[in-house]
Design an enzyme around this catalytic site. Structure first.
Site, PDB file in Angstrom:
ATOM      1  N   TYR A   1      -2.951  -2.286  -0.157  1.00 27.54           N
ATOM      2  CA  TYR A   1      -4.130  -2.778   0.563  1.00 27.54           C
ATOM      3  C   TYR A   1      -3.749  -3.406   1.906  1.00 27.54           C
ATOM      4  O   TYR A   1      -4.616  -3.635   2.746  1.00 27.54           O
ATOM      5  CB  TYR A   1      -4.874  -3.834  -0.253  1.00 27.54           C
ATOM      6  CG  TYR A   1      -5.279  -3.427  -1.648  1.00 27.54           C
ATOM      7  CD1 TYR A   1      -5.366  -2.083  -2.026  1.00 27.54           C
ATOM      8  CD2 TYR A   1      -5.582  -4.386  -2.600  1.00 27.54           C
ATOM      9  CE1 TYR A   1      -5.728  -1.732  -3.305  1.00 27.54           C
ATOM     10  CE2 TYR A   1      -5.951  -4.047  -3.884  1.00 27.54           C
ATOM     11  CZ  TYR A   1      -6.012  -2.715  -4.244  1.00 27.54           C
ATOM     12  OH  TYR A   1      -6.365  -2.373  -5.522  1.00 27.54           O
TER      13      TYR A   1
ATOM     14  N   LEU B   1     -18.435  -2.175 -11.814  1.00 22.15           N
ATOM     15  CA  LEU B   1     -19.809  -1.943 -11.350  1.00 22.15           C
ATOM     16  C   LEU B   1     -20.021  -0.494 -10.943  1.00 22.15           C
ATOM     17  O   LEU B   1     -21.050  -0.146 -10.377  1.00 22.15           O
ATOM     18  CB  LEU B   1     -20.124  -2.868 -10.168  1.00 22.15           C
ATOM     19  CG  LEU B   1     -19.885  -4.370 -10.394  1.00 22.15           C
ATOM     20  CD1 LEU B   1     -20.285  -5.167  -9.166  1.00 22.15           C
ATOM     21  CD2 LEU B   1     -20.638  -4.854 -11.615  1.00 22.15           C
TER      22      LEU B   1
ATOM     23  N   ARG C   1     -24.364 -11.318  -4.017  1.00 27.21           N
ATOM     24  CA  ARG C   1     -23.886 -10.511  -5.150  1.00 27.21           C
ATOM     25  C   ARG C   1     -22.657 -11.143  -5.782  1.00 27.21           C
ATOM     26  O   ARG C   1     -22.465 -11.052  -7.000  1.00 27.21           O
ATOM     27  CB  ARG C   1     -23.584  -9.085  -4.683  1.00 27.21           C
ATOM     28  CG  ARG C   1     -24.845  -8.301  -4.325  1.00 27.21           C
ATOM     29  CD  ARG C   1     -24.570  -6.821  -4.177  1.00 27.21           C
ATOM     30  NE  ARG C   1     -25.766  -6.115  -3.758  1.00 27.21           N
ATOM     31  CZ  ARG C   1     -25.849  -5.354  -2.675  1.00 27.21           C
ATOM     32  NH1 ARG C   1     -24.798  -5.207  -1.890  1.00 27.21           N
ATOM     33  NH2 ARG C   1     -26.971  -4.737  -2.355  1.00 27.21           N
TER      34      ARG C   1
ATOM     35  N   HIS D   1       1.560  -0.308  -9.519  1.00 26.50           N
ATOM     36  CA  HIS D   1       0.208   0.132  -9.169  1.00 26.50           C
ATOM     37  C   HIS D   1      -0.202   1.450  -9.822  1.00 26.50           C
ATOM     38  O   HIS D   1      -1.380   1.718 -10.016  1.00 26.50           O
ATOM     39  CB  HIS D   1       0.097   0.263  -7.641  1.00 26.50           C
ATOM     40  CG  HIS D   1      -1.288   0.083  -7.125  1.00 26.50           C
ATOM     41  ND1 HIS D   1      -1.564  -0.337  -5.843  1.00 26.50           N
ATOM     42  CD2 HIS D   1      -2.502   0.257  -7.712  1.00 26.50           C
ATOM     43  CE1 HIS D   1      -2.865  -0.406  -5.668  1.00 26.50           C
ATOM     44  NE2 HIS D   1      -3.461  -0.034  -6.779  1.00 26.50           N
TER      45      HIS D   1
ATOM     46  N   SER E   1      -0.755  -0.708 -13.869  1.00 30.15           N
ATOM     47  CA  SER E   1      -2.094  -0.296 -13.461  1.00 30.15           C
ATOM     48  C   SER E   1      -2.183   1.221 -13.504  1.00 30.15           C
ATOM     49  O   SER E   1      -1.217   1.910 -13.161  1.00 30.15           O
ATOM     50  CB  SER E   1      -2.392  -0.800 -12.042  1.00 30.15           C
ATOM     51  OG  SER E   1      -3.704  -0.463 -11.645  1.00 30.15           O
TER      52      SER E   1
ATOM     53  N   GLN F   1      -4.291  -2.573 -15.678  1.00 27.93           N
ATOM     54  CA  GLN F   1      -5.487  -2.588 -14.843  1.00 27.93           C
ATOM     55  C   GLN F   1      -5.937  -1.148 -14.594  1.00 27.93           C
ATOM     56  O   GLN F   1      -5.245  -0.380 -13.925  1.00 27.93           O
ATOM     57  CB  GLN F   1      -5.194  -3.315 -13.518  1.00 27.93           C
ATOM     58  CG  GLN F   1      -6.443  -3.576 -12.694  1.00 27.93           C
ATOM     59  CD  GLN F   1      -6.145  -4.263 -11.379  1.00 27.93           C
ATOM     60  OE1 GLN F   1      -6.328  -3.676 -10.309  1.00 27.93           O
ATOM     61  NE2 GLN F   1      -5.684  -5.501 -11.439  1.00 27.93           N
TER      62      GLN F   1
ATOM     63  N   SER G   1     -17.307  -7.402  -4.244  1.00 25.44           N
ATOM     64  CA  SER G   1     -18.452  -7.331  -3.340  1.00 25.44           C
ATOM     65  C   SER G   1     -18.137  -8.088  -2.066  1.00 25.44           C
ATOM     66  O   SER G   1     -17.374  -9.054  -2.068  1.00 25.44           O
ATOM     67  CB  SER G   1     -19.708  -7.917  -3.995  1.00 25.44           C
ATOM     68  OG  SER G   1     -20.807  -7.872  -3.093  1.00 25.44           O
TER      69      SER G   1
ATOM     70  N   ASP H   1      -7.219 -10.517  -6.224  1.00 24.97           N
ATOM     71  CA  ASP H   1      -6.509  -9.269  -6.501  1.00 24.97           C
ATOM     72  C   ASP H   1      -6.117  -8.601  -5.188  1.00 24.97           C
ATOM     73  O   ASP H   1      -6.968  -8.272  -4.367  1.00 24.97           O
ATOM     74  CB  ASP H   1      -7.404  -8.333  -7.327  1.00 24.97           C
ATOM     75  CG  ASP H   1      -6.654  -7.101  -7.807  1.00 24.97           C
ATOM     76  OD1 ASP H   1      -5.879  -7.232  -8.770  1.00 24.97           O
ATOM     77  OD2 ASP H   1      -6.847  -6.025  -7.220  1.00 24.97           O
TER      78      ASP H   1
END
Length: 248
Positions: free
Chosen positions: A17, A165, A211, A82, A113, A136, A206, A12
């Protein structure tokens, strides 16, 4: 970043980003490395990226083409708007750019998203040539967004749950800790399994190898109905990042 255990092969990214080229290089490097499972090909990796901001058709279309060039993978599997920021016309013009990129073979499928119900209704009412395949959004037991997820599922729009999470903000919550002990699993595995049982596609993140492996092993057990209800009841509309779902 490439998952260390590619049991799903999902990567992703986003223009925002600023890592599309890095992701592309990492994918190509992995596919040609000794760590890659035998026979794994580009088409086995699902690469997602997103438009930084909604704008005119021409600007959005050029931006999508630039993303394809940046990643260097030949095409983008899933391209998302986005956010719903920018207003109705910018949203619809940007979606048309996604549709044309699909028709041109630059993008395999399109989605959105951080869209609220009103944004999804607006897009579907425009009678698009290509319907959004996914929305998303941030979803977890502490922000269940039932109205949005129910609308998506009723309209065959896949819910991709980011921050499943809770960005580790509720790992020690009494209910999460108790149920993790009951099912002999890590808190992260419990939260991912909750998402899977609701029919969502969770996108855990992560930077820690152990993890990443643990998260990839989630889903090997079933949370009982009464415990799903207990997790559902934790909803406090906790937003861990941004929340554009109500913007005009």
């Amino acid at each position: 970043m490439i998952p260390r255990k590619l049991n799903t092969g999902r990567v992703d990214s986003a223009q925002m980003y600023r890592n599309e080229s890095e992701c592309g290089r990492a994918i190509k490097s992995f596919l040609t490395s000794s760590a890659s499972p035998s026979g794994l090909k580009r088409e086995d990796i699902h690469f997602t990226t997103k438009l930084a901001s909604n704008s005119s058709y021409e600007r959005a279309r050029k931006s999508i083409t630039q993303s394809v060039k940046e990643c260097g993978l030949g095409y983008v599997d899933l391209f998302l708007l986005h956010s719903p920021y920018g207003g109705k016309q910018a949203r619809l013009d940007s979606w048309k750019a996604v549709e044309d990129a699909i028709d041109a073979g630059e993008v395999k499928s399109g989605g959105v998203s951080n869209y609220g119900v009103k944004h999804l209704e607006e897009l579907l009412a425009s009678k698009p040539r290509h319907r959004p395949v996914t929305n998303q959004i941030e979803v977890h037991p502490f922000n269940t967004r039932t109205e949005i997820t129910s609308f998506c599922q009723a309209n065959n729009i896949i819910v991709e749950a980011y921050a499943p999470l809770v960005r580790a903000m509720r790992m020690k919550h009494l209910v999460v800790a108790s149920l993790s002990s009951k099912y002999d699993c890590q808190p992260g595995q419990l939260l991912i399994t909750w998402s899977l049982q609701h029919g969502f596609v969770p996108l855990p993140k992560s930077a820690t190898k152990s993890r990443i492996i643990s998260n990839g092993q989630a889903g090997g057990f079933e949370i009982k109905q009464e415990d799903m209800k207990a997790l559902d009841g934790l909803d406090e509309y906790l937003v861990t990042d941004w929340d554009p779902v109500d913007t005009d």
